[in-house]
Design a protein around this motif. Sequence first.
Motif, short mmCIF file in Angstrom:
data_model
loop_
_atom_site.label_atom_id
_atom_site.label_comp_id
_atom_site.label_asym_id
_atom_site.label_seq_id
_atom_site.Cartn_x
_atom_site.Cartn_y
_atom_site.Cartn_z
N ILE A 13 0.81 -0.99 0.22
CA ILE A 13 0.15 -0.35 -0.25
C ILE A 13 1.28 1.44 0.03
N GLY A 14 2.44 0.97 0.77
CA GLY A 14 2.65 2.77 0.97
C GLY A 14 3.35 2.41 -0.66
N GLY A 25 2.72 2.14 -3.55
CA GLY A 25 1.48 2.61 -4.31
C GLY A 25 1.12 4.56 -3.87
N ARG A 26 1.27 4.66 -2.64
CA ARG A 26 1.22 5.76 -2.40
C ARG A 26 2.38 6.51 -2.78
N ARG A 27 3.77 5.72 -2.61
CA ARG A 27 5.39 7.04 -2.82
C ARG A 27 6.10 6.66 -4.07
N ALA A 62 3.82 4.79 5.59
CA ALA A 62 3.33 5.32 4.18
C ALA A 62 1.74 4.53 4.32
N GLY A 63 1.75 3.21 4.67
CA GLY A 63 0.69 3.09 4.12
C GLY A 63 -0.03 2.02 5.07
#
Length: 208
Positions: free
Chosen positions: A58-59, A61-63, A91-92
């Motif tokens: 997830i992190g 994907g966000r960074r 970040a996740g």
Amino acid sequence: MTDLAELTGPPVDRYNRYKLPKRDDLTKRVSYTRATTVAASPNDMHGLMEWSKKQVAIGMGRRPDLVQLAASANPDDKNKFRQIVEEAEEAGGATTKRNTGTAVHAAIEEHNRGNTPPLLFSSEVEQYCAALAEAGLTPVPELVERIVVNHEHMIAGTPDIGLKDVDGNLYVGDLKTGSVEYPAAMAIQLAIYATAHNLVSTNFAEYE
């Protein structure tokens, strides 16, 4: 009695095991395996690892910058990838629940010691008090975060709180702010605490 809230605890070895006095020779210290280590099961670690990997994904994907760092880094650079993974976990949202749980735990600990917890956590503390009242239990301030030891199996741990009922019977309690997916591990942990031989005294030089 020394204010337990001001104590930092006994020394630990490189594996984070308590280094405590030997029962038959208080001048010598030996390492005791943590109760949480004994109670942990392979299923616990498997579930934790799966959750952690999901938070990393997830992190990432966000960074996008972390994806770029990973793509450009030397595959053998363990420190670089450790940094990338840690930032991706954050970040996740991997640290959010943990930080909140730690804060709630600290607020309830203040209540158990007889102090006034932060107003921010008044709702959580009230729910905790209601649960204890329903069970007929009250905290024992002198038994908050006290290290207990089992000399036979060389295990030591720190239950969150000692509790007593209206008849004066003592119980050991441990606070869990997350979901309880592996109740057997918790039962093992509490059994270790409840059957310990001694409490470590506040100066960490002898047993009670």
